[in-house]
Design a protein around this motif. Structure first.
Motif: not given
Ligand code: 9GP
Length: 839
Positions: A136, A288-289, A336, A374-375, A452, A481, A570, A669-672
């Motif tokens: 992010l 993170d997350e 976010d 983002h999540t 994303v 992204n 995850y 994973e939203a995007s990576g």
């Protein structure tokens, strides 16, 4: 403290001297000049860091004309400005990036070397500003780079954490966290602007009154106030005059706050309060997350958002008669939900401090903000206990109630007979303990909402934000992204970048789609060979680095299999470990087995309070210990854990990878964005259909991607039917052998308990479905091993990966945001004549 107005355009003095000249000799002189006059050192007494600082100031001197021209231009032109609000900016080192943007890399390197100094040694002195956790924050940094390169008027707002993300050391295989003292020796890239400080209120109570026009108003009487001091960092565009500003706020005690205590003679009390205020910008939350509702975190968020909105209002009123057109001149992107309190704060500033009526204020507010989610992880969706929230921000809670009241009326009209919708959509969660749901506030208070990656946006629409999508379908869009090719190719992989430029020129650096022209060269055997040769050289560099840092020898001819990212269940670093142990067992059972030699490289930090993630780090290191020292393995597999993975490290690692591990459970994973960096550097991906992997695979071609694992639908379906991981264990001999070996204590000096939490979690719960994906993963890894043996074909796939990744430039993402959400246009910057130099 208004700026003085001098008609500098008519000023006869040309600011051109040793400070800004570009010849090698001038740069050499400037370096000594900065060493002497800024660092207060002579070459005889200077440390390496003094020389680095002098070098950084010498570069900074040469970017100022762009930065000042940009500010001057924005100040006098009615341009629409993007304001990117983010609690994290993971910038990475500035020095080389700035030299590349200015096109001054070669003369500087030469000037330094001609001065008898080691250029790389000075470069290595730079402490990277680790003001973010991972994807992010790094995305925010890539977007700042693209905004400037595309000449979009923009300002980034965040927090100047005194301590960024912790430094990681590995002791006996365990992660140990060390404070990141990045500001210890000074930061040459920032300039403090105390004249633009803002006062932020906290706590206290509200009271109502009638103003002189007999209009009902509310005033907030705070319990304490904090001063926000802005520190500005120039963000250069690549080979353009635009240099935008990243403005980060530092918390300081405000004078009025100390005053009372000083007056009653409580000197120590005053100092203690001062220290308490300053903790607001002391340290980055290292999670993170995984969000814990900690009061200080809410304080941080409100602090930087309030400073930033007040700053925007100040800038706006310098150019405009009122705030009536605020939303026409600003688009504020919420990175976010961390800055989502901005919705209530802008309302407060308009209502209470600028005397707007509710409807006008709301119209301005909801047309100003746009929200990026983002999540997909429920534990990362921020919500604040109502009591904490109300104590800290009493006025905002009132405003949120008022927003919610009107919003729920709208919901009632939309769903006349459905009370359940009210509970689902409400900004206040009243299902148990009461919370303020920040994602709901962001959705209600924004004109645009985006995910994303394509899959992520679909899952937002069908799952996480389904009710909002039903209500406001027109607000939703996807913005996949991207990453900046300047840092992630030109800077980090000069060998490959140079090779590409030799073939197709350098237009791809700004138009990444031009990489397509490489496709033809994938058919050229000579080029494929050369391409692989380059990769070997880059791998050798990393091998040398690993040897120097960890005293482990790795073979650059082995397949470099890399997983670098935050450690999280995850993301499934432990699935990677299961495959390594599978290979280990196979070789142990058949010592003559012909396997493709592989080096498994891991890197990443675990949140300090995340027990399982820390245990996974220990597991990786424990497996590494056994595998790397077992004579039967005979170096055919090596396992490396790189401590303290950060942006600088990423720059070394992405270019050297053959295989990129993108193995999260589908739908998590939203995007990576690491996935993009690897592929752009010629690594092939082994991955699930998760996040942006889906689009990467579509772009590079299914035949150039190693796919495995359940799809999101399959994950949902198996879960709906009661997932029993033990069935997979019982039916797969290799899997059983791997888990049994870990359970016996084989990797923990005979201690069967050490890794029991991991094994038990997999056998009895396995929320991220490693066991369900194990067989498919191991088979895909076998296919990778086979494919790598045909180096010529591998080279072809690698070239095609790079050639087809144009879509994943952050320039493309930013253009999409500009066109669809912000409605902003580029505005080129002219450098006034009096500032021009020989450049
Ligand atoms: O986990 C996502 C990651 O997949 C994404 O690439 C990144 C940038 O969009 O954001 C991460 N999200 C967070 O760190 C917390 O929401």
């Amino acid at each position: 403290n208004p700026p003085i107005t001098v008609p500098l355009d008519e000023c006869p003095i040309i600011i051109e001297d040793d400070r800004t000249g570009l010849s090698i000799e001038t740069i050499r002189r400037a370096l000594l000049d900065n060493l002497y006059y800024v660092q207060g050192k002579t070459p005889q007494t200077a440390t390496k860091n003094d020389f680095y600082m002098a070098l950084a100031y010498t570069v900074r001197d040469r970017l100022l004309k762009r930065w000042l021209s940009t500010q001057l231009t924005y100040r006098k032109t009615p341009v629409k400005t993007v304001s990117y609000l983010s609690a994290e900016f993971l910038l990475g080192p500035h020095l080389i990036n700035n030299l590349i943007s200015l096109n001054l890399y070669d003369p500087f390197k030469k000037a330094i070397e001609e001065s008898g100094l080691n250029f790389q040694e000075l470069v290595d002195q730079e402490e990277e500003p680790g003001l973010g956790n991972g994807g992010l924050g790094r995305l925010a940094a890539c977007y700042m780079d693209s905004l400037a390169t595309l000449e979009i008027p923009a300002i980034g707002y965040g927090i100047r954490y005194e301590f960024g993300i912790f430094d990681q050391e590995i002791k006996d295989g365990w992660q140990v966290e060390i404070t990141d003292k990045w500001l210890q020796y000074g930061n040459p890239w920032e300039i403090a602007r105390p004249e633009f400080a803002q006062l932020v209120k906290f706590g206290g109570y509200t009271e109502s009154y009638y103003d002189q026009d007999h209009i009902y108003r509310v005033r907030w009487v705070p319990r304490y106030t904090v001063n926000g001091i802005p520190y500005d960092t120039p963000i250069l565009g690549y080979r353009v005059n635009t240099a935008n500003t990243l403005r980060l706020w530092k918390a300081e005690a405000s004078e009025s706050f100390n005053f009372e205590r000083f007056n009653v003679g409580d000197y120590y009390g005053a100092v203690r309060d001062k220290v308490a205020c300053e903790t607001i910008s002391k340290v980055l939350y290292p999670n993170d997350e995984q969000i814990q509702g900690k009061e200080l975190r809410l304080e941080q968020q409100f602090f930087f958002v309030s400073c930033s909105l007040q700053d925007m209002i100040r800038i706006h009123l310098n150019k405009n008669a009122s705030l009536d057109n605020f939303h026409e001149m600003w688009s504020i992107q919420l990175n976010d939900t961390h800055p989502a309190i901005g919705v209530a704060e802008l309302m407060r500033l308009l209502l209470d401090e600028n005397n707007y009526d509710w409807d006008t204020a709301w119209n301005i507010t909801k047309n100003t903000f746009a929200y990026t989610n983002h999540t997909l992880l429920p534990e990362a969706l921020e919500k604040w206990p109502l009591n904490i929230f109300g104590r800290m921000l009493p006025r905002h809670l009132e405003i949120i109630y008022a927003i919610n009241h009107r919003f729920l009326d709208e919901v009632r009209i939309h769903y006349p007979n459905d009370v359940s919708k009210l509970a689902c959509l409400s900004i206040i969660d009243e299902t148990g303990e009461k919370y303020v749901r920040m994602a709901h506030l962001a959705c209600v208070g924004s004109f645009a909402i985006n995910g994303v990656a394509a899959l992520h946006t679909e899952l937002l629409k069908s799952d996480v934000l389904r009710d909002f999508y039903e209500l406001y379908p027109e607000k939703f869009s996807n913005k996949t992204n991207g990453v900046t090719p300047r840092r992630w190719m030109v800077l980090s992989n000069p060998r490959m970048s140079f090779t590409i430029c030799e073939k197709i020129g350098d237009s791809w650096i700004k138009n990444l789609d031009d990489l397509r022209q490489l496709e033809g060269y994938a058919e050229d055997g000579g080029f494929r060979n050369y391409w692989q040769q380059i990769k070997k050289e880059v791998k050798q560099d990393l091998a040398n680095y690993i040897q120097a840092k960890l005293d482990i020898k790795v073979d650059p001819h082995s397949l470099f299999d890399v997983q670098v990212k935050r450690i999280h269940e995850y993301k499934r670093q432990h699935l990677n470990v299961l495959n390594i142990v599978t290979l280990y067992n196979r070789i142990k059972n058949n010592p003559n087995l012909d396997v493709t030699p592989r080096t498994f490289i891991f890197g990443g930090k675990a949140a300090p309070g995340y027990f399982m993630a820390k245990l996974i780090i220990k597991l990786i290191n424990s497996v590494a210990d056994v595998v790397n020292n077992d004579p039967v393995i005979c170096d055919r597999i090596k396992v490396i854990f790189l401590p303290d993975y950060n942006v600088t490290f990423g720059q070394r690692v992405y270019p050297a990878a053959d295989i990129s591990e993108q193995i999260s459970t589908a739908g998590k994973e939203a995007s990576g964005t690491g996935n993009m960096k690897f592929s752009l550097n010629g690594a092939l991906t082994i991955g699930t259909l998760d996040g942006a992997n889906v689009e990467i695979r579509e772009s590079v071609g299914a035949e150039n991607f190693f796919l495995f694992g359940l799809t999101t639908e399959e994950v949902y379906a198996i879960r709906a039917n009661r997932y029993t991981p033990r069935d997979y264990y019982n039916s797969d001999e290799e899997l059983k052998a791997v888990l049994d070996l870990i359970s016996t204590g084989f990797f923990s000096h005979g201690d069967p308990n050490l890794f029991r939490p991991i094994v038990d979690n997999l056998l009895y719960s396995d929320p991220y479905m490693l066991l369900a994906d194990y067989r498919s993963y191991v088979d895909a890894q076998d296919a990778v091993g086979c494919a790598y043996r045909d180096q010529d074909h591998w080279g072809r796939m690698s070239i095609l990966n790079v050639a087809r990744m144009g879509k994943f430039s952050s320039d493309r993402s930013i253009k999409d945001y500009c066109n669809d959400i912000w409605k902003t246009k580029p505005f080129a910057i002219d450098v006034p004549e009096y500032m021009q130099s020989q450049a």
